[in-house]
Motif scaffolding. Sequence first.
Motif, PDB file in Angstrom:
ATOM      1  N   TYR A  18      -0.186   8.467   9.097  1.00  0.00           N
ATOM      2  CA  TYR A  18      -0.673   8.346   7.310  1.00  0.00           C
ATOM      3  C   TYR A  18      -2.320   8.886   7.511  1.00  0.00           C
ATOM      4  CZ  TYR A  18       4.005   7.390   6.013  1.00  0.00           C
ATOM      5  OH  TYR A  18       5.456   7.817   6.044  1.00  0.00           O
ATOM      6  N   ARG A  21       2.064   3.746  11.453  1.00  0.00           N
ATOM      7  CA  ARG A  21       1.046   3.790  10.457  1.00  0.00           C
ATOM      8  C   ARG A  21       0.046   4.993  11.061  1.00  0.00           C
ATOM      9  NH1 ARG A  21      -2.860  -1.521   9.994  1.00  0.00           N
ATOM     10  NH2 ARG A  21      -4.724  -0.317   8.874  1.00  0.00           N
ATOM     11  N   TYR A  26      -4.196   8.440   3.978  1.00  0.00           N
ATOM     12  CA  TYR A  26      -4.740   8.569   3.096  1.00  0.00           C
ATOM     13  C   TYR A  26      -3.592   7.383   2.056  1.00  0.00           C
ATOM     14  CZ  TYR A  26      -6.949  13.189   2.806  1.00  0.00           C
ATOM     15  OH  TYR A  26      -7.532  14.680   3.252  1.00  0.00           O
ATOM     16  N   TRP A  27      -4.590   6.167   1.636  1.00  0.00           N
ATOM     17  CA  TRP A  27      -4.001   4.885   1.327  1.00  0.00           C
ATOM     18  C   TRP A  27      -5.555   4.681  -0.002  1.00  0.00           C
ATOM     19  CZ3 TRP A  27      -0.921   2.059   5.058  1.00  0.00           C
ATOM     20  CH2 TRP A  27      -1.357   2.599   6.182  1.00  0.00           C
ATOM     21  N   TYR A  50       0.536  -1.139   0.021  1.00  0.00           N
ATOM     22  CA  TYR A  50       0.128  -0.170   0.106  1.00  0.00           C
ATOM     23  C   TYR A  50       0.683   1.479   0.239  1.00  0.00           C
ATOM     24  CZ  TYR A  50      -3.736  -3.091   1.722  1.00  0.00           C
ATOM     25  OH  TYR A  50      -4.447  -4.264   2.236  1.00  0.00           O
ATOM     26  N   ALA A 100       1.131   5.267   1.078  1.00  0.00           N
ATOM     27  CA  ALA A 100       0.225   6.284   1.714  1.00  0.00           C
ATOM     28  C   ALA A 100       1.120   7.819   2.247  1.00  0.00           C
ATOM     29  CB  ALA A 100       0.476   5.789   3.358  1.00  0.00           C
TER      30      ALA A 100
END
Length: 127
Positions: free
Chosen positions: A114, A111, A116-117, A95, A97
């Motif tokens: 962040y 994690r 937006y993924w 992913y 991000a």
Amino acid sequence: QVQLVESGGGLVQAGGSLRLSCTASVRTFSNYAAGWFRQPPGKEREFVAGISGDGGNTGYVDSVKGRFTISRDNAKNMVYLQINSLKPEDRAVYYCARSQFTSSSSVYYARSSYVYWGQGTQVTVSS
């Protein structure tokens, strides 16, 4: 709304290479740090590599140092992950991000940094 789209995943033999790409939908992408995470089957999503907004600083999880390289092209709103010497344990959904912070020189590992993924791209390694 920021949209991130990953591409470049696939099935590769152990020892092979892949280049993952992430395209951002907004021009302000360059103001923010970005990162790559991965989620192996049945496991939690984990940090793999991060890059500062200006591209001058990078960081990696120990298990990929020397094999993975993160880079970005802010003129194209792109972030890349070059993966070399693939191992079976690299199998995961990867992913892209974007962080919530506008620092141009910092790399973020958590994690929670962040917001937006992307939808993820599958990397499978055959032994």
